[in-house]
Structures are given as C-alpha cells and as structure tokens.
Design an enzyme around this catalytic site. Structure first.
Site, mmCIF file in Angstrom:
data_model
loop_
_atom_site.group_PDB
_atom_site.id
_atom_site.type_symbol
_atom_site.label_atom_id
_atom_site.label_comp_id
_atom_site.label_asym_id
_atom_site.label_seq_id
_atom_site.Cartn_x
_atom_site.Cartn_y
_atom_site.Cartn_z
ATOM 1 N N HIS A 38 62.715 14.722 90.487
ATOM 2 C CA HIS A 38 64.067 15.132 90.883
ATOM 3 C C HIS A 38 64.371 14.607 92.279
ATOM 4 C CE1 HIS A 38 61.160 18.280 91.895
ATOM 5 N NE2 HIS A 38 61.880 18.486 92.997
ATOM 6 N N GLU A 62 56.911 20.595 93.863
ATOM 7 C CA GLU A 62 56.526 21.827 93.161
ATOM 8 C C GLU A 62 56.854 21.762 91.686
ATOM 9 O OE1 GLU A 62 58.117 25.101 95.367
ATOM 10 O OE2 GLU A 62 56.684 24.777 97.006
ATOM 11 N N VAL A 63 57.992 21.179 91.352
ATOM 12 C CA VAL A 63 58.359 21.033 89.939
ATOM 13 C C VAL A 63 57.998 19.609 89.516
ATOM 14 C CG1 VAL A 63 60.230 21.087 88.261
ATOM 15 C CG2 VAL A 63 60.226 22.718 90.161
ATOM 16 N N ASP A 80 70.830 23.488 93.187
ATOM 17 C CA ASP A 80 69.520 24.078 93.432
ATOM 18 C C ASP A 80 69.668 25.597 93.477
ATOM 19 O OD1 ASP A 80 66.667 22.877 94.871
ATOM 20 O OD2 ASP A 80 67.070 25.027 94.986
ATOM 21 N N ASN A 94 60.413 14.607 96.837
ATOM 22 C CA ASN A 94 59.064 15.064 97.136
ATOM 23 C C ASN A 94 58.157 14.581 96.009
ATOM 24 O OD1 ASN A 94 59.976 16.463 99.412
ATOM 25 N ND2 ASN A 94 60.456 18.278 98.202
ATOM 26 N N HIS A 110 66.579 15.493 95.570
ATOM 27 C CA HIS A 110 67.396 16.484 96.258
ATOM 28 C C HIS A 110 68.560 15.744 96.899
ATOM 29 C CE1 HIS A 110 64.410 19.854 96.335
ATOM 30 N NE2 HIS A 110 63.547 18.862 96.207
HETATM 31 P P1 AMP Z 1 60.349 20.435 94.940
HETATM 32 O O1 AMP Z 1 59.637 21.252 95.959
HETATM 33 O O2 AMP Z 1 60.820 19.105 95.475
HETATM 34 O O3 AMP Z 1 59.560 20.296 93.648
HETATM 35 O O4 AMP Z 1 61.688 21.212 94.637
HETATM 36 C C1 AMP Z 1 61.898 22.040 93.542
HETATM 37 C C2 AMP Z 1 63.271 22.617 93.713
HETATM 38 O O5 AMP Z 1 63.687 23.154 92.470
HETATM 39 C C3 AMP Z 1 63.360 23.763 94.726
HETATM 40 O O6 AMP Z 1 64.318 23.410 95.737
HETATM 41 C C4 AMP Z 1 63.817 24.959 93.889
HETATM 42 O O7 AMP Z 1 64.707 25.789 94.595
HETATM 43 C C5 AMP Z 1 64.471 24.289 92.707
HETATM 44 N N1 AMP Z 1 64.479 25.039 91.453
HETATM 45 C C6 AMP Z 1 63.419 25.607 90.816
HETATM 46 N N2 AMP Z 1 63.808 26.166 89.659
HETATM 47 C C7 AMP Z 1 65.144 25.939 89.543
HETATM 48 C C8 AMP Z 1 66.129 26.264 88.566
HETATM 49 N N3 AMP Z 1 65.838 26.939 87.456
HETATM 50 N N4 AMP Z 1 67.406 25.867 88.787
HETATM 51 C C9 AMP Z 1 67.729 25.192 89.904
HETATM 52 N N5 AMP Z 1 66.845 24.836 90.846
HETATM 53 C C10 AMP Z 1 65.573 25.216 90.684
#
Ligand code: AMP
Ligand code: ZN
Length: 112
Positions: free
Chosen positions: A98, A93-94, A30, A85, A100
C-alpha cells in the site's frame, strides 16, 4: 489471499471509505489518519510488498491513482507525500502493498 484485510477491502467484503477506484487499484481512507488527508492506495491484486509488483499495468494504475486523487482532493497545487513502508525495517504492518498518500496540511517528518 483469504486472510488479508486489504484483499477483503479490495473485494468489498469489508467496508471502507473508498475515495478512488480504477481497473487495478482502489484507494480508501486510513482508519487511523495521521494528518488531514490520509489515504491508502492499493493494488486490487495481492502483492506482499512493493518489490513483488511485476505487472506494468498495475504500476501505471498506481501512478494514475496518485494523479487523479491529487486532482480530486485538491492537493495537486500545494502537494502531498507518498510513503511506502516495506517489510520489517520499513515498518510495514499490513502485508498487502500500500502507498500512504498524505496531505491537506504542511507535513512534518516522521509521520508514519
Ligand atoms: P503500514 O504500517 O504501512 O503497514 O500501514 C498500515 C496502515 O493501515 C495503518 O496506517 C493503519 O491505520 C491502516 N489500516 C489498518 N486496517 C485498516 C482498515 N481496515 N481500513 C483502513 N485502514 C486500515
Ligand atoms: Zn491482500
């Protein structure tokens, strides 16, 4: 998905710190680690959320990744935490599914 950052990581169009890869899954560090070990495990194929994964092979490979990363990074003995999440209420957010994977220290609640 062409504008998805995790698809770009999976396709190696964007560099990431890859910690593990199998046929259907890739895992990387991350960008903003909340604890000592903070990896993201993703299917190479795009699925918006955990609810969209309909392929048993992908599910198997996600769980295989968890086992193999745990061994590789020596967190199998003391343990770790897997978090997904999902959508708005879950704080996703993404929008590329994924997991964690958190560990390397004694974890508190409400990390992510
Ligand atoms: P979520 O809130 O569960 O969608 O988590 C998204 C995670 O993606 C966050 O912990 C970010 O720090 C991580 N993240 C976003 N962009 C990148 C990236 N380019 N490389 C690695 N981690 C990322
Ligand atoms: Zn994607």
């Amino acid at each position: 998905m062409s504008d998805c950052i995790f698809c770009k990581i999976a396709n190696k169009e964007i560099t990431s710190d890859i910690v593990y890869e199998n046929e259907n899954v890739i895992a990387f560090k991350d960008l903003n680690p909340r604890v000592k070990i903070h990896f993201l495990i993703i299917p190479k194929k795009h699925y918006d959320t955990i609810l969209d994964i309909d392929d048993q092979n992908v599910m198997n490979d996600l769980f295989r990744a968890i086992r193999e990363i745990a061994k590789k990074y020596n967190i199998d003995k003391n343990g770790f935490r897997i978090i997904n999440n999902c959508k708005e209420d879950g704080g996703q957010e993404v929008m590329h599914m994924h997991l964690h994977m958190l560990g390397g220290e004694k974890l508190k609640t409400n990390i992510i």
